[in-house]
Design an enzyme around this catalytic site. Structure first.
Site, PDB file in Angstrom:
ATOM      1  N   CYS A 193     -15.258  49.938  25.219  1.00 33.18           N
ATOM      2  CA  CYS A 193     -15.499  48.492  25.281  1.00 33.18           C
ATOM      3  C   CYS A 193     -14.501  47.750  26.178  1.00 33.18           C
ATOM      4  CB  CYS A 193     -15.548  47.920  23.875  1.00 33.18           C
ATOM      5  SG  CYS A 193     -16.467  46.386  23.770  1.00 33.18           S
ATOM      6  N   TYR A 205     -10.111  37.821  19.337  1.00 31.42           N
ATOM      7  CA  TYR A 205     -10.647  36.496  19.618  1.00 31.42           C
ATOM      8  C   TYR A 205     -12.008  36.373  18.930  1.00 31.42           C
ATOM      9  CZ  TYR A 205     -13.031  39.324  23.153  1.00 31.42           C
ATOM     10  OH  TYR A 205     -13.749  40.300  23.783  1.00 31.42           O
ATOM     11  N   GLU A 223     -19.492  52.680  19.724  1.00 26.27           N
ATOM     12  CA  GLU A 223     -18.122  52.469  19.260  1.00 26.27           C
ATOM     13  C   GLU A 223     -18.136  52.375  17.738  1.00 26.27           C
ATOM     14  OE1 GLU A 223     -14.536  49.174  19.810  1.00 26.27           O
ATOM     15  OE2 GLU A 223     -16.474  48.803  20.736  1.00 26.27           O
ATOM     16  N   LYS A 274      -8.679  53.590  21.670  1.00 27.40           N
ATOM     17  CA  LYS A 274      -8.893  52.362  22.427  1.00 27.40           C
ATOM     18  C   LYS A 274      -7.550  51.722  22.748  1.00 27.40           C
ATOM     19  CE  LYS A 274     -11.792  48.212  22.174  1.00 27.40           C
ATOM     20  NZ  LYS A 274     -12.808  47.548  21.319  1.00 27.40           N
TER      21      LYS A 274
END
Length: 162
Positions: free
Chosen positions: A142, A91, A16, A85
């Site tokens: 991901c 977070y 990625e 994506k």
């Protein structure tokens, strides 16, 4: 890619944001970084002419003034599709929502990239190799793989044969 071709791989996957690095933070909005990534992508597209395999690589792209964390599928000197994506983490140390737009914010299904027009763009692309009819794949990045599967799977936008 050359090593994978020598090992007779059919499909090779790269990390990625592998052309830029994942942790570029605010640099993802700098024209110098985006242009360098496009230059690297162009070199890989050109190199793919001599390697009989499919490569999937991670690259940040700006499309109509929005930035996306994308996977680009390349084969035989062509860009077969671009997958942005969808689920951007926000977070702990991950702040992708600060730098990128999710896949659903773009309404067109095709883009122009490196002189290739009508490149399929979207999170629901399905690729099928003509010479390997059992090879059919979809690309997720991901968190896109980790989210719960909805009860009804969405229709594919496109089945792309190459």
């Amino acid at each position: 890619m050359a090593d994978a071709a020598r090992a007779q791989a059919i499909l090779v996957l790269f990390p990625e944001l592998g052309l830029s690095a994942y942790s570029c933070d605010d640099l993802f909005h700098q024209r110098a970084l985006l242009n360098a990534c496009l230059g690297g992508l162009d070199q890989i597209v050109q190199a793919s002419k001599t390697h009989p395999l499919i490569a999937v690589l991670g690259v940040p792209l700006q499309v109509d003034h929005l930035h996306y964390n994308c996977a680009v599928v390349v084969c035989g000197g062509r860009i077969l599709g671009v997958i942005p994506k969808t689920y951007l983490p926000n977070y702990r140390e991950f702040y992708e929502q600060r730098y990128f737009s999710p896949a659903g914010t773009y309404s067109r299904r095709e883009i122009e990239l490196l002189g290739f027009g009508n490149v399929p763009f979207g999170s629901r692309l399905l690729f099928q190799a003509d010479e390997q009819p059992l090879l059919k794949f979809h690309v997720e990045i991901c968190e896109d793989l980790w989210v719960p599967i909805p009860h009804r799977m969405p229709r594919w936008l496109a089945l792309l044969s190459f």
